[in-house]
Design a protein around this motif. Structure first.
Motif, PDB file in Angstrom:
ATOM      1  N   THR B 103      28.048  31.277  46.529  1.00 30.63           N
ATOM      2  CA  THR B 103      27.906  30.114  47.382  1.00 30.63           C
ATOM      3  C   THR B 103      28.295  28.553  46.875  1.00 30.63           C
ATOM      4  O   THR B 103      28.586  27.932  47.561  1.00 30.63           O
ATOM      5  CB  THR B 103      26.713  30.047  48.133  1.00 30.63           C
ATOM      6  OG1 THR B 103      25.754  29.540  47.362  1.00 30.63           O
ATOM      7  CG2 THR B 103      26.311  31.288  48.993  1.00 30.63           C
ATOM      8  N   LEU B 105      30.808  28.184  44.873  1.00 29.78           N
ATOM      9  CA  LEU B 105      32.277  28.468  44.317  1.00 29.78           C
ATOM     10  C   LEU B 105      33.171  28.610  45.585  1.00 29.78           C
ATOM     11  O   LEU B 105      34.546  28.366  45.373  1.00 29.78           O
ATOM     12  CB  LEU B 105      32.580  29.688  43.415  1.00 29.78           C
ATOM     13  CG  LEU B 105      31.616  29.496  42.045  1.00 29.78           C
ATOM     14  CD1 LEU B 105      31.664  30.754  41.514  1.00 29.78           C
ATOM     15  CD2 LEU B 105      32.159  28.332  41.049  1.00 29.78           C
ATOM     16  N   ALA B 106      32.462  29.111  46.513  1.00 26.49           N
ATOM     17  CA  ALA B 106      33.534  29.505  47.786  1.00 26.49           C
ATOM     18  C   ALA B 106      32.778  29.166  48.993  1.00 26.49           C
ATOM     19  O   ALA B 106      31.704  29.200  49.243  1.00 26.49           O
ATOM     20  CB  ALA B 106      33.807  30.938  47.455  1.00 26.49           C
ATOM     21  N   CYS B 107      33.714  28.998  50.017  1.00 23.31           N
ATOM     22  CA  CYS B 107      33.269  29.035  51.339  1.00 23.31           C
ATOM     23  C   CYS B 107      32.535  30.148  51.971  1.00 23.31           C
ATOM     24  O   CYS B 107      31.600  30.285  52.651  1.00 23.31           O
ATOM     25  CB  CYS B 107      34.255  28.312  52.322  1.00 23.31           C
ATOM     26  SG  CYS B 107      34.546  26.351  52.404  1.00 23.31           S
ATOM     27  N   ARG B 108      33.227  31.067  51.941  1.00 20.97           N
ATOM     28  CA  ARG B 108      32.891  32.682  52.318  1.00 20.97           C
ATOM     29  C   ARG B 108      33.089  33.472  51.165  1.00 20.97           C
ATOM     30  O   ARG B 108      34.216  33.347  50.518  1.00 20.97           O
ATOM     31  CB  ARG B 108      33.647  32.929  53.641  1.00 20.97           C
ATOM     32  CG  ARG B 108      33.600  31.753  54.545  1.00 20.97           C
ATOM     33  CD  ARG B 108      32.332  32.219  55.288  1.00 20.97           C
ATOM     34  NE  ARG B 108      32.228  31.007  56.655  1.00 20.97           N
ATOM     35  CZ  ARG B 108      31.636  29.863  56.449  1.00 20.97           C
ATOM     36  NH1 ARG B 108      31.300  29.053  55.178  1.00 20.97           N
ATOM     37  NH2 ARG B 108      31.684  29.189  57.511  1.00 20.97           N
ATOM     38  N   ASP B 172      37.156  33.974  50.274  1.00 17.35           N
ATOM     39  CA  ASP B 172      37.762  33.093  49.233  1.00 17.35           C
ATOM     40  C   ASP B 172      37.193  33.195  47.980  1.00 17.35           C
ATOM     41  O   ASP B 172      37.244  32.781  47.026  1.00 17.35           O
ATOM     42  CB  ASP B 172      38.000  31.728  49.306  1.00 17.35           C
ATOM     43  CG  ASP B 172      36.778  30.976  49.938  1.00 17.35           C
ATOM     44  OD1 ASP B 172      36.056  31.547  50.525  1.00 17.35           O
ATOM     45  OD2 ASP B 172      36.568  29.783  49.704  1.00 17.35           O
ATOM     46  N   ALA B 173      36.140  34.598  47.670  1.00 18.17           N
ATOM     47  CA  ALA B 173      35.663  34.656  46.581  1.00 18.17           C
ATOM     48  C   ALA B 173      35.130  36.343  46.655  1.00 18.17           C
ATOM     49  O   ALA B 173      34.750  36.779  47.771  1.00 18.17           O
ATOM     50  CB  ALA B 173      34.487  33.876  46.195  1.00 18.17           C
ATOM     51  N   VAL B 194      41.277  34.681  42.993  1.00 16.33           N
ATOM     52  CA  VAL B 194      39.922  34.280  43.636  1.00 16.33           C
ATOM     53  C   VAL B 194      38.723  34.481  42.629  1.00 16.33           C
ATOM     54  O   VAL B 194      38.987  35.142  41.698  1.00 16.33           O
ATOM     55  CB  VAL B 194      39.631  34.933  44.856  1.00 16.33           C
ATOM     56  CG1 VAL B 194      40.675  34.751  45.829  1.00 16.33           C
ATOM     57  CG2 VAL B 194      39.213  36.242  44.897  1.00 16.33           C
ATOM     58  N   PRO B 195      37.656  33.523  42.555  1.00 15.43           N
ATOM     59  CA  PRO B 195      36.680  33.837  41.821  1.00 15.43           C
ATOM     60  C   PRO B 195      35.957  35.172  41.848  1.00 15.43           C
ATOM     61  O   PRO B 195      35.850  35.504  43.285  1.00 15.43           O
ATOM     62  CB  PRO B 195      35.703  32.677  42.368  1.00 15.43           C
ATOM     63  CG  PRO B 195      36.425  31.795  42.806  1.00 15.43           C
ATOM     64  CD  PRO B 195      37.512  32.327  43.597  1.00 15.43           C
ATOM     65  N   VAL B 196      35.917  35.900  41.012  1.00 17.67           N
ATOM     66  CA  VAL B 196      35.098  37.218  41.003  1.00 17.67           C
ATOM     67  C   VAL B 196      33.947  37.155  40.310  1.00 17.67           C
ATOM     68  O   VAL B 196      33.787  36.854  39.201  1.00 17.67           O
ATOM     69  CB  VAL B 196      36.031  38.189  40.413  1.00 17.67           C
ATOM     70  CG1 VAL B 196      35.291  39.601  40.395  1.00 17.67           C
ATOM     71  CG2 VAL B 196      37.369  38.529  41.261  1.00 17.67           C
ATOM     72  N   VAL B 197      32.829  37.183  41.330  1.00 21.19           N
ATOM     73  CA  VAL B 197      31.281  36.776  40.643  1.00 21.19           C
ATOM     74  C   VAL B 197      30.741  38.272  40.299  1.00 21.19           C
ATOM     75  O   VAL B 197      30.574  39.196  41.311  1.00 21.19           O
ATOM     76  CB  VAL B 197      30.524  36.028  41.623  1.00 21.19           C
ATOM     77  CG1 VAL B 197      29.526  35.753  41.121  1.00 21.19           C
ATOM     78  CG2 VAL B 197      31.484  34.762  41.854  1.00 21.19           C
TER      79      VAL B 197
END
Lengths: 239, 239, 239, 239, 239, 239
Positions: B103, B105-108, B172-173, B194-197
């Motif tokens: 949350t 780093l990305a909107c959704r 977006d993540a 995209v960010p991969v968490v």
């Protein structure tokens, strides 16, 4: 029909109380077997007791003979989802049973449990069951779980706390938030003038209902039987 | 500073992977001790594995020497609340760590986990952490947890599933929903754009952060130390 | 690593307090640059101050040299989403940082802010972050933001308000709801006996964590870089 | 009665379209003044445009003569809360106006906006207004805001997207999620066979309604007039 | 334009009050026809009165000539969805109208209704309209609905209850939760210093707005016209 | 024990089906009286049928002799709250009964009802019962209610729709969303391989359970007996 009624803590007195309540609620043809896991904590007061109790409850379920349905008599509903994975018959926790029942009888209910530390657990459960909007509050009588074995002085404290809770929350039903309070429900109901819902009897009747309708735990999703593991090598070790 | 990084299952390979990820993430002065509870299941796939793992994790925490902070490296966050009761230092599950980080780093975000049976568990966790509105979907790659030990073929399946999930959910993540996927994050991020968490590294850093700020687990409410029981008499028995 | 720590209001004293708190929290290799936008209001008390502050913060971000991460030190988190669009590094507001941290340490937290007018803003933020169920209440100490520059008398008012809030809400952690309170956290924690979470230090540590893990703001969805406009003709005019 | 109808972006064409829609909706005795802030972005596509637009809108409100009510014609409702603090008359964003109106006409609605990047903003707004359960989806036509100035080809794209959205979501009303689409509503309604709600006309009528009932923005809570600041010393500076 | 303003109970005095309020709110060209269904209960206090009132309201709508819009003047909004199915013009309940209006004027509102038994009904409605987070409380003045026909003593009770409610809830607007209170709104607003929103005038204006914009009830989803039944055989019978 | 099982529509065939299902579910000592209100619509398809059915159901309850418990066999649960006000014994709708039962058997369920127009009604009910997070979707088989009287062709349509719904929603239980489908449940369960829950049998068993536990509808809050009205003067009239 055979229902295994498990008190997930290891207090013999509480197990007796719960078993008596469950047996009294059951229909003539229903055999209710009251039991508890020897290794579990004497009472379940918080998350860590809950983990221990769930572990020993799972073991007890494996070791007990087959049953048509299962009731877990800890109001935190600890271990309910895990037992559902292991068996085919319906499984019900007394917390969810009581909360569902309360919504059938009243517009709004309040829960009165033993200790403050259990309040967030029950709030989270109410939210997870989707009943948060019907539950106007979760409160603690500030009595440890084992206090209810000696019903005398505990009863008065509980009744006074219940009156305060009902007035503050403007609720029209009370849910007793601890398996050890089961035997006090009828007397409380008489004095409080609102439905007093305790989960042991409700859960036994609801499981009896589901069994009689031949409704079983689903085995295709989150409650499918546990998978066999393909062992790879050794056990735990520091790295 | 000493952080105990526990893989709650007993797979040595996965414990190694997780420990390596955690050690790589830690700051110079931080000692990360990677370990796992020998008696736990080889992988955690569902509620019942979760109960067993939480039990053995609690025992491991008791037996391990003192630590300044704790990370539980199962994405289901099984046992996190219970460990919080037992210790003073901060405790973080990798599921919550990854979701909170996403949350930031990305909107959704979307979660990609191993098996379908874990989906409702993670949905419930996302809801309990309050992040359901930020999480557009929880999906299963349909691979058992241990498949990720052999990264090769599992990687391709995971990457293709991730692409499908991101397109379907318009997220977006991506959050990797299993501790065993930790080492695949950088490569996936490179390919997906995209960010991969993944939660192991995030949890180690967040616990390190809390320890360095001298923030500890609260001991006045739901995470207070477990109460001593006044034993009454014998153990479990059938009634 | 270089972190830009922006106090979105223009009070020099508060900017100093915030910068000191942030610098003290950072790891050895981290350079924290404390700054504030000259044109912003002296304090942020409500929506309209928030819009002005966000505007000047955006400008400050454009004019400042590149940074690896960003912290916006207004508890309302005004402008956070907009800055996320403009930069690649992670961006964190101190409100979200503190609230996320509180959920890692306590079952339930309460927020104590400066003025009543900020209460609905913070309630809405808590809901948007999904943490409303963990936050038992947002309360105002009835002190303007700038009062905390003179810590003396403000401290006593804050401490007494905090005690009342914790008792009323039965919360086990306190979140300080204003950047200007940052330096009072350790003393409050000592007196209150629960974790006292302030967002400046938390945000600096969390951004530091994300940067060290090479996690950046997503650029494919709601935080993608702003689009270039194709100018059509003139500006505003009455019709 | 005088209503200030502000297009928060600075596109003259869009300002004209919006002003025409607003004037056509108003009652005989209502003067609608269409205007826009010269310094604002040409279109509002995302959070950062939103911050700039809100800032210039606030300035425009200060500089404009007194009005009885205010409409902000950006579907993101950027700046609405801030303007409410500054004035006494009612203030309405076209996003909230359209969403409220849709719930009066249909069981479920869908929103069709310009670009994907606005989707999470509108989802968050729908949630904050409490209308998430009535809104079955927010979708992007993948057209930039300024495309609607040339209604021709944009119309066909919009109509086809609308049809797809209504079928997918099974919604019984469509909300147009961009002020620039205002003039296309009647034609779309004719072709789609469901109510097509656009916010400019709705907001003008609702503000007109509130003004005629002598209902004003509350000045005792979160929309109280901004407080005067006691300046302390200089402006922003690096520390 | 012709608006049918139905008081769903059969009290002539309340019908007069409501009609007067609605007529005073309407624009010059709008004909407001105030009426009530003869067979309905004298007041609507609870669910069962609500069912009777909705039934007779439906009949009244069928028997009345065509209208361009409809207002149902019971704050419980009983029958609103059903009437929407039967007619083409917009239909609004005064409860939803007042709650939507309150969110346009204030950050947080409280509702003051007549009797405690209506509280859960209104709480449920607020939740269904999605406005629960904006509504800080629903309270009862402990006065039966018909008491407001005699405005004198009822007014003082109402005003004192309103003051207590606003202070307790820290709300910045009051919503009057009963059609019979409509005429008391202006005087209350003068004494309380916050917007006092009553639904009759709001609903008339909002319906007038929707009609003037040619917005009608959707006929493709949950408000489609009732289906013709293919009669099969006889009526009810015991089995 | 005597349970009044009311089919709120007036179809004799459906009343027979429902009565048979209810009688088959009941325990030996339970008398189930199947009945329906003669004046009600032949089927309940939408809000307006629901209002008529609730009205006639209330009348039927008044005219029927005393019963120990009540089941209303319309899946919309129309009239349930109103009947609860009128009687002392427990009252259950088949919609709520089935949904509560489904949560006891499965992690996630889907509802399959008759027509699209009922979908939003059932979605709203699921939300009001708090079970929205457990219900992954409400879908329509696109068959009118009376189609199920002729089980043959309707069965195949229903089964195919059920398969599609379960696959799409990844649910592990199916809830039949119409009283007229009650007799098809066992056959569907056999073919689908997941629990198929229909509400008539569940509601009869749950009411039987509550009656046997001496739990009654609360009479102190929202379900208190209706108040006597003090008639003031005449009936409805145009003003």
């Amino acid at each position: 029909m055979r229902i295994l009624l498990i008190n997930p803590n290891s207090s013999p007195a509480m197990t007796r109380t719960i078993a008596n309540t469950g047996k009294a609620a059951a229909a003539p043809g229903t055999e209710v077997v009251g039991t508890c896991p020897p290794g579990a904590p004497l009472s379940i007061e918080g998350h860590s007791d809950g983990v221990l109790a769930a572990f020993h409850t799972l073991k007890l379920v494996e070791e007990s003979g087959p049953a048509d349905g299962y009731v877990l008599a800890c109001f935190d509903d600890t271990g309910v989802d895990a037992v559902r994975e292991r068996v085919a018959g319906p499984v019900l926790g007394i917390g969810e049973a009581a909360m569902h029942a309360a919504t059938m009888l009243a517009c709004r209910f309040s829960i009165l449990t033993s200790l403050e530390r259990s309040v967030p657990i029950l709030e989270d459960n109410a939210a997870r069951y989707g009943l948060a909007a019907r539950c106007r509050g979760v409160h603690a009588a500030q009595l440890p779980v084992l206090a209810f074995e000696d019903g005398k002085s505990a009863y008065a404290v509980l009744r006074d706390a219940a009156r305060a809770v009902l007035e503050r929350d403007r609720s029209d039903a009370l849910v007793l938030g601890c398996g050890g309070m089961a035997h006090l429900a009828p007397r409380l109901a008489g004095e409080l003038g609102v439905p007093v819902v305790e989960g042991v009897a409700c859960a036994v009747k609801f499981v009896e209902s589901l069994v009689s309708l031949n409704l079983k735990t689903s085995k295709t999703g989150g409650y499918a039987y546990p998978l066999a593991k393909t062992p790879v090598s050794g056990g735990g070790h520091h790295v």
